[in-house]
Every structure is written in structure tokens, then in C-alpha cells.
Design a protein around this motif. Structure first.
Motif, mmCIF file in Angstrom:
data_model
loop_
_atom_site.group_PDB
_atom_site.id
_atom_site.type_symbol
_atom_site.label_atom_id
_atom_site.label_comp_id
_atom_site.label_asym_id
_atom_site.label_seq_id
_atom_site.Cartn_x
_atom_site.Cartn_y
_atom_site.Cartn_z
ATOM 1 N N GLY A 17 -1.069 -19.430 -5.391
ATOM 2 C CA GLY A 17 -0.015 -18.628 -6.012
ATOM 3 C C GLY A 17 1.291 -19.401 -6.126
ATOM 4 O O GLY A 17 2.088 -19.165 -7.053
ATOM 5 N N VAL A 18 1.531 -20.339 -5.199
ATOM 6 C CA VAL A 18 2.720 -21.192 -5.265
ATOM 7 C C VAL A 18 2.621 -22.107 -6.480
ATOM 8 O O VAL A 18 3.577 -22.251 -7.263
ATOM 9 N N TYR A 19 1.459 -22.728 -6.665
ATOM 10 C CA TYR A 19 1.243 -23.575 -7.841
ATOM 11 C C TYR A 19 1.301 -22.752 -9.128
ATOM 12 O O TYR A 19 1.866 -23.195 -10.134
ATOM 13 N N GLN A 20 0.701 -21.562 -9.089
ATOM 14 C CA GLN A 20 0.718 -20.691 -10.269
ATOM 15 C C GLN A 20 2.155 -20.394 -10.687
ATOM 16 O O GLN A 20 2.509 -20.486 -11.866
ATOM 17 N N ASN A 80 4.368 -24.734 -21.272
ATOM 18 C CA ASN A 80 3.698 -24.573 -22.568
ATOM 19 C C ASN A 80 2.367 -23.847 -22.454
ATOM 20 O O ASN A 80 1.727 -23.581 -23.473
ATOM 21 N N TYR A 81 1.950 -23.547 -21.223
ATOM 22 C CA TYR A 81 0.653 -22.903 -21.010
ATOM 23 C C TYR A 81 0.863 -21.499 -20.458
ATOM 24 O O TYR A 81 1.798 -21.241 -19.681
ATOM 25 N N SER A 82 -0.034 -20.585 -20.827
ATOM 26 C CA SER A 82 0.069 -19.185 -20.398
ATOM 27 C C SER A 82 -0.365 -19.038 -18.941
ATOM 28 O O SER A 82 -1.085 -19.898 -18.414
ATOM 29 N N PRO A 83 0.057 -17.941 -18.284
ATOM 30 C CA PRO A 83 -0.405 -17.699 -16.909
ATOM 31 C C PRO A 83 -1.923 -17.648 -16.798
ATOM 32 O O PRO A 83 -2.499 -18.094 -15.808
ATOM 33 N N SER A 84 -2.584 -17.110 -17.845
ATOM 34 C CA SER A 84 -4.047 -17.023 -17.827
ATOM 35 C C SER A 84 -4.683 -18.410 -17.841
ATOM 36 O O SER A 84 -5.628 -18.679 -17.099
ATOM 37 N N ALA A 85 -4.135 -19.310 -18.676
ATOM 38 C CA ALA A 85 -4.674 -20.672 -18.745
ATOM 39 C C ALA A 85 -4.475 -21.405 -17.425
ATOM 40 O O ALA A 85 -5.382 -22.090 -16.929
ATOM 41 N N ILE A 86 -3.286 -21.268 -16.841
ATOM 42 C CA ILE A 86 -2.987 -21.940 -15.579
ATOM 43 C C ILE A 86 -3.872 -21.411 -14.452
ATOM 44 O O ILE A 86 -4.309 -22.166 -13.577
ATOM 45 N N SER A 87 -4.158 -20.119 -14.484
ATOM 46 C CA SER A 87 -4.971 -19.525 -13.416
ATOM 47 C C SER A 87 -6.396 -20.065 -13.395
ATOM 48 O O SER A 87 -7.097 -19.946 -12.395
ATOM 49 N N ILE A 94 -0.569 -19.009 5.490
ATOM 50 C CA ILE A 94 0.809 -18.780 5.945
ATOM 51 C C ILE A 94 1.611 -20.073 5.853
ATOM 52 O O ILE A 94 2.723 -20.107 5.316
ATOM 53 N N ILE A 95 1.029 -21.145 6.363
ATOM 54 C CA ILE A 95 1.755 -22.412 6.506
ATOM 55 C C ILE A 95 1.846 -23.179 5.181
ATOM 56 O O ILE A 95 2.923 -23.686 4.822
ATOM 57 N N HIS A 96 0.735 -23.278 4.443
ATOM 58 C CA HIS A 96 0.748 -24.059 3.197
ATOM 59 C C HIS A 96 1.755 -23.530 2.164
ATOM 60 O O HIS A 96 2.492 -24.335 1.575
ATOM 61 N N PRO A 97 1.830 -22.199 1.898
ATOM 62 C CA PRO A 97 2.820 -21.738 0.919
ATOM 63 C C PRO A 97 4.258 -22.033 1.320
ATOM 64 O O PRO A 97 5.077 -22.426 0.471
ATOM 65 N N ILE A 98 4.603 -21.852 2.606
ATOM 66 C CA ILE A 98 5.970 -22.153 3.054
ATOM 67 C C ILE A 98 6.264 -23.630 2.853
ATOM 68 O O ILE A 98 7.323 -24.012 2.321
ATOM 69 N N HIS A 106 8.946 -25.121 -0.135
ATOM 70 C CA HIS A 106 10.107 -25.920 0.243
ATOM 71 C C HIS A 106 10.032 -27.340 -0.308
ATOM 72 O O HIS A 106 11.064 -27.928 -0.660
ATOM 73 N N LEU A 107 8.814 -27.893 -0.403
ATOM 74 C CA LEU A 107 8.661 -29.238 -0.933
ATOM 75 C C LEU A 107 8.827 -29.273 -2.456
ATOM 76 O O LEU A 107 9.601 -30.080 -2.993
ATOM 77 N N LEU A 108 8.110 -28.397 -3.158
ATOM 78 C CA LEU A 108 8.114 -28.425 -4.621
ATOM 79 C C LEU A 108 9.441 -27.967 -5.205
ATOM 80 O O LEU A 108 9.931 -28.526 -6.194
ATOM 81 N N ASN A 109 10.014 -26.925 -4.615
ATOM 82 C CA ASN A 109 11.252 -26.361 -5.151
ATOM 83 C C ASN A 109 12.508 -26.929 -4.492
ATOM 84 O O ASN A 109 13.621 -26.519 -4.819
ATOM 85 N N GLY A 110 12.326 -27.857 -3.567
ATOM 86 C CA GLY A 110 13.459 -28.476 -2.892
ATOM 87 C C GLY A 110 13.802 -29.829 -3.480
ATOM 88 O O GLY A 110 13.490 -30.147 -4.633
ATOM 89 N N THR A 111 14.406 -30.672 -2.670
ATOM 90 C CA THR A 111 14.850 -31.993 -3.138
ATOM 91 C C THR A 111 13.714 -33.014 -3.180
ATOM 92 O O THR A 111 13.836 -34.055 -3.815
ATOM 93 N N VAL A 112 12.620 -32.718 -2.516
ATOM 94 C CA VAL A 112 11.506 -33.681 -2.456
ATOM 95 C C VAL A 112 10.826 -33.835 -3.807
ATOM 96 O O VAL A 112 10.467 -34.945 -4.228
ATOM 97 N N GLY A 113 10.619 -32.725 -4.513
ATOM 98 C CA GLY A 113 9.995 -32.777 -5.828
ATOM 99 C C GLY A 113 8.479 -32.671 -5.768
ATOM 100 O O GLY A 113 7.871 -32.680 -4.694
#
Length: 431
Positions: free
Chosen positions: A58-61, A71-78, A181-185, A189-196
Motif C-alpha cells: 500500500g505504501v508503494y501503491q 501516468n498510470y492508473s491505480p488499477s494498473a499499478i495494483s 507494521i515495521i516495513h510501511p513505517i 520515511h525512506l521514500l517520502n523523506g530525504t533519502v529518496g
């Protein structure tokens, strides 16, 4: 002389019978010990890195939809997450019989290497490169998981008897929600933070790879006779087993709706204007409750019955998915996440024990798990994309929630039919 010989033969025969009884007891599951519990720990880590990581899709989604692949729809990404889950389950039809033939260590080592390779390769994906993410995250990671999932659950039956097996299996599968629990947190923080994205995925890949290495070193098998049961023989038995067929059909229908909250809860929360920083924790809330559900499932099922508690959890999940129509603020996200997480955790924890209860010959367990998962995999495959199609570009949350809830309820009702058949047949036992 003949009398002495007769006495000697009688004494020797009694001694052999005593020895055979002792050997029979020794050959049974030890129900504990260092090797048994270290195997449980390794299997727990396998679930943590397997379905625990898929639970964070869900984090990647959310990230792909809003930022990385706009450029891709939620259905395609899912389809990426759906294919990962599909292959994780469908490949079990291969890994299950291979496990029965003594290939346990080869399966978990190759599967772990594929999972590690997949995540490190994913880190090189550039914005908009949907098909590269589809191949490495959807196909390679899913295939690696499929090689490890069934063996890492089935091997527990070698170390524990039926009295403890359900409880221990529920503890093993609790690794998945703890990972959820652990992977989404971590990922948020990694993807949406300064790390990229690139360095964030690499950090996640390193973390997962280290745990998979520990898991492979921890798990062990007992010296048991290699199963000589033909897969086709097991398949024929399966085709005549009404209860097992009903379970497979019910689980397949349930799976179509099951993944909707896991794939879309964070995106649903964000699109409803709820604080983004809070939305990042929505999946962790869900999986925290799922962890509690999986840990308590074996204890309660010992008194309520595996099938009875499966029915309760499946019906509750279906009702909660429909209730996602009412999601509008932080409190509704917390309530829906906690309740759905708890009952979905119970359902997942009891699915393999339910297969075990319905399998009269445990030498066929790996093959039966593989056959059953072959059916449920197709429900998993279409789950996210169908929900995404109902959602559409206008984000019609009520339509997607209603469809997912009703299809899951249909699967739940098939479990009820199983219960009625067992009652009419007068079958007693752990069910």
C-alpha cells in the motif's frame, strides 16, 4: 533345548516390541527443544520478509500513484502487488510437492536469493518505468516468495504434534503482520523523506536480506522418510474431498476482497484529505492489530474450533470492508484499521491449520497446500486490479468497498456450508 529356545524367542520378541514402541515415540514430533524453536524463529522471519513485505505494498501503491508513476492508473499499478501475491501463492503448487520430497533447504535458499535480488534491482527503477517495477517487484519477488512460503509453514508440522501445531503455526504467521507494521513505517520515511526512492529501497533490501540470511541459518528439518506420494494421487484425492474443495472455493472468493484494505487504505486515507503524516501509519495500525489477531488465533481456536473461528473472522472482515464506505476522518481510519487488522490476522493464521485439520495424511500436506493455494492465487491476482477498476479515476470508494465486501462475504458463506456438512455428517475433532 526347544523350551529354552522358545523362552528365548518370546523374550526377544517382547524386547523388540518394546524397542519398536520406543522408536515410534522417538520418531514423533518432539513438541519443543532448541531445534524446534529455532526453526519456528526462522519461519517467523520468512513470513516477516515475505507476506510482511507484501502487506506494505500500500505504501508503494500510494507513492507510485501520487509521485513516481503518475501516468498510470491505480488499477494498473495494483497489478504489481497483485502479481507478487499471486506468484507467492501459485508457486506454492511447485514448492509444496518439492518440500514433500525433501527439497526444503534448496527451496528456501533460492527463494531468499530471488527476494533479495528483486529489491536491490528495484532500487534502480526510474520514475515512470512501470514495466521494470512490474518485472522485478511483481514477478521476481513473487516467485521467490512462492518458493519459501509453503515450506516455511509446513516444516513446523515436523517439530510439533497436532496439540501444539495450530498455536505454533499462528505464531509463525504472526511474522507477516509484524513485518506489515515495521516495513510501511520504514518505507514511508525512506521514500517520502530525504533519502529518496533509490537509496530507500536499497536500505530496505539490505534489511530484508540480512533477516532472510538469519532465517536460512535458523531453520532445520528432522530426518523423516521422504514422501513417495504422487502429486497426481494427491490431486485425485483432493477432487473427491468435498470439504477441501469447498474450502478452496471459499478462500478464493474471500481473497478477491481481502486485499482491498491492504492495497488502498493509505491511498483512501490520503485522498479523503486526512493528514498525510497520519495516513503513512494507517497500514501499520492495521498490521499491528493483525499481529495481535494472529498471536491469539491459535489459543482461541483451540476452544472454539478452527473452522468456527475462521467463519467468524471471515464474516467480520467482509462487514468491515463494506464499512470502509464510511471512512472520512482519523478516527474512522483507526477503528477500521484495528478491527479489520485483528480479524484478517485471525483468518490468515487459521487458513493453513484448517488445511492441516482437513488433511488425514500429513505426508500429503505440502501438496495439498500447493493445490489449494493454486485456486486462491487467482483470487489474489484479480483482487487489486478489479477493485482499482471499480475505483476508477474519480475514486468511487463506495463502489470498490461494496464489491470487495460482498465477494468476501460469498466466500464466508461457503465456509458456513462446510460447517453444516460437518455437522450433518457428525464429524468430531479439531474442526
Amino acid at each position: 533345548m526347544s523350551i529354552k529356545s522358545a523362552i528365548h524367542d518370546t523374550f526377544t520378541k517382547d524386547k523388540k516390541e518394546d524397542n519398536s514402541e520406543e522408536l515410534e515415540q522417538e520418531s514423533g514430533p518432539p513438541n519443543g527443544g532448541f531445534q524446534a524453536w529455532r526453526t519456528v524463529f526462522g519461519c517467523f522471519l520468512m513470513q516477516f520478509c515475505g507476506f510482511g513485505y507484501i502487506s506494505s505494498f500500500g505504501v508503494y501503491q500510494d507513492y507510485y500513484t501520487r509521485i513516481y508513476m503518475t501516468n498510470y492508473s491505480p488499477s494498473a499499478i495494483s497489478w504489481i502487488g497483485a502479481l507478487t501475491s499471486f506468484l507467492a501463492v501459485i508457486v506454492a503448487s511447485i514448492s509444496g510437492p518439492l518440500y514433500d520430497r525433501g527439497w526444503f533447504h534448496r527451496l528456501v535458499i533460492v527463494g531468499s536469493l530471488l527476494q533479495s535480488l528483486s529489491l536491490f534491482t528495484l532500487s534502480f527503477t526510474k520514475p515512470g518505468q512501470f514495466y521494470l517495477a512490474f518485472m522485478v517487484q511483481g514477478i521476481v519477488y513473487g516467485f521467490g516468495m512462492g518458493l519459501t512460503y509453503a515450506p516455511s509453514v509446513a516444516v513446523v508440522s515436523q517439530h510439533f504434534s497436532s496439540r501444539k501445531r495450530t498455536l505454533v503455526m499462528s505464531l509463525v504467521t504472526s511474522g507477516s503482520p509484524l513485518g506489515g507494521i515495521i516495513h510501511p513505517i520504514m518505507l514511508n520515511h525512506l521514500l517520502n523523506g530525504t533519502v529518496g526512492f533509490a537509496n530507500g529501497v536499497r536500505a530496505s533490501a539490505g534489511f530484508v536480506s540480512a533477516l532472510l540470511l538469519i532465517a536460512c541459518l535458523s531453520m532445520c528439518t528432522r530426518e523423516l522418510p521422504v514422501s513417495t506420494v504422487s502429486y497426481t494421487v494427491v490431486a485425485r484425492k483432493f477432487s473427491r474431498d468435498v470439504l477441501f474443495i469447498l474450502m478452496a472455493v471459499g478462500a478464493t472468493l474471500f481473497q478477491i476482497g481481502y486485499y482491498f484494505p491492504l492495497f488502498y487504505l493509505q491511498l483512501d486515507s490520503t485522498k479523503h484529505g486526512i493528514d498525510v503524516n497520519f495516513s503513512f501509519y494507517s497500514l501499520s495500525i492495521l498490521n499491528a492489530a493483525s499481529f495481535v489477531g494472529r498471536c491469539t488465533a491459535g489459543i482461541i481456536a483451540a476452544y472454539a474450533g478452527v473452522l468456527n473461528f475462521t467463519i467468524i473472522s471471515a464474516v467480520a472482515c467482509s462487514a468491515i470492508i463494506i464499512s470502509m464506505i464510511a471512512l472520512s476522518d482519523m478516527s474512522s481510519v483507526v477503528v477500521l484499521g484495528l478491527v479489520y487488522g485483528y480479524f484478517s490476522g485471525i483468518y490468515v493464521a487459521l487458513l493453513v491449520p484448517l488445511m492441516t485439520v482437513l488433511t488425514p495424511d500429513l505426508s500429503e500436506l505440502g501438496a495439498r497446500i500447493g493445490i489449494c493455494f493454486t485456486f486462491t492465487a487467482f483470487g489474489t491476482l484479480v483482487s487489486g486490479p478489479i477493485s482499482g477498476d471499480f475505483l476508477g479515476s474519480q475514486y468511487k470508494w463506495w463502489l470498490a468497498s461494496l464489491f470487495s465486501g460482498l465477494i468476501s462475504l460469498m466466500g464466508s458463506l461457503i465456509f458456513v456450508v462446510m460447517r453444516l456438512i460437518i455437522y450433518r455428517r457428525g464429524i468430531n475433532g479439531d474442526t
